[in-house]
Design a protein around this motif. Structure first.
Motif: not given
Length: 252
Positions: A162-164, A184-188
């Protein structure tokens, strides 16, 4: 007579200890000279320093905004006394209203006292919770620092699907590891990031990370070959339910 010289650690292994101000004078001199010509160590040192600062401030808590509103709310319900005037008091104040005023004063005092007592209890409970969070943050920072400053600690970097960007620092002697994530993108909603230790071909739960930062990996790393990261339902899962976003081989 031959002089004995102490062999200093590899400067590349001193980034975490430098960020935590855990180097002795000789190590600081060696590392300072190395840092001036190593961009990778400058970046890693900055990341560790930022993580330490974030953990140190994790227990900070502002006073609750409800305190002012509760006090003002209690005061608004208190009837104001009439102004004192010289001379004869009017008859209407000498009769029924005059008898009620002391009761109103007592009631108002009790109302304010009750409100303040409730605030004291609330503040005490919030203070206890804040103290517990502060102690937990201090303990976490200490445990992370012990791992990062260990002389046998080795680091491995990787990038999740995811790019992190991720980094795991492992002390084989302590059988402990620290995991750091950046970008780190938001987990949602209803989701969380879960860490896993791959031991004997089985993925075992090893804690959570919900945003950029550093966490202590849960469980001993002895015998573990890799550390994984997956996206799981909130609260975590006993075993991975999605494909790993990241799988880093652990140094031995």
């Amino acid at each position: 007579m031959k002089q004995r010289h102490e062999v200093l650690p590899d400067p590349h292994a001193l980034t975490a200890a430098h960020a935590l101000d855990a180097l002795d004078a000789d190590e600081r001199d060696v590392f300072a000279a190395h840092l001036a010509r190593c961009a990778a160590c400058r970046r890693e040192t900055a990341e560790f320093a930022a993580t330490a600062a974030r953990l140190a401030s994790a227990a900070a808590q502002a006073p609750p905004a409800s305190m002012k509103q509760q006090v003002l709310g209690a005061v608004d319900g208190v009837r104001q006394l009439p102004p004192q005037v010289s001379g004869t008091v009017p008859a209407r104040l000498r009769t029924g209203a005059g008898r009620r005023l002391p009761r109103l004063v007592v009631a108002a005092s009790l109302a304010v006292a009750a409100a303040l007592a409730g605030l004291v209890v609330q503040q005490h409970r919030e203070g206890e919770r804040a103290a517990q969070r502060a102690e937990q943050a201090r303990q976490q920072l200490h445990d992370i620092g012990v791992v990062l400053a260990a002389p046998d600690t080795r680091t491995v970097r990787g990038r999740a699907s995811n790019g992190a960007h991720a980094l795991v620092a492992v002390s084989p002697r302590q059988e402990r590891a620290v995991f750091t994530a950046a970008g780190l993108p938001a987990a949602g909603t209803g989701r969380t990031y879960q860490l896993w230790l791959n031991r004997d071909g089985a993925m075992r739960p090893a804690g959570f990370i919900d945003r950029d930062g550093t966490v202590l990996v849960e469980g001993a790393t002895g015998g573990a070959r890799a550390l994984g990261l997956t996206l799981e339902p909130a609260g975590g899962s006993p075993r991975p339910t999605t494909a790993p976003l990241l799988l880093l081989s652990l140094p031995v």
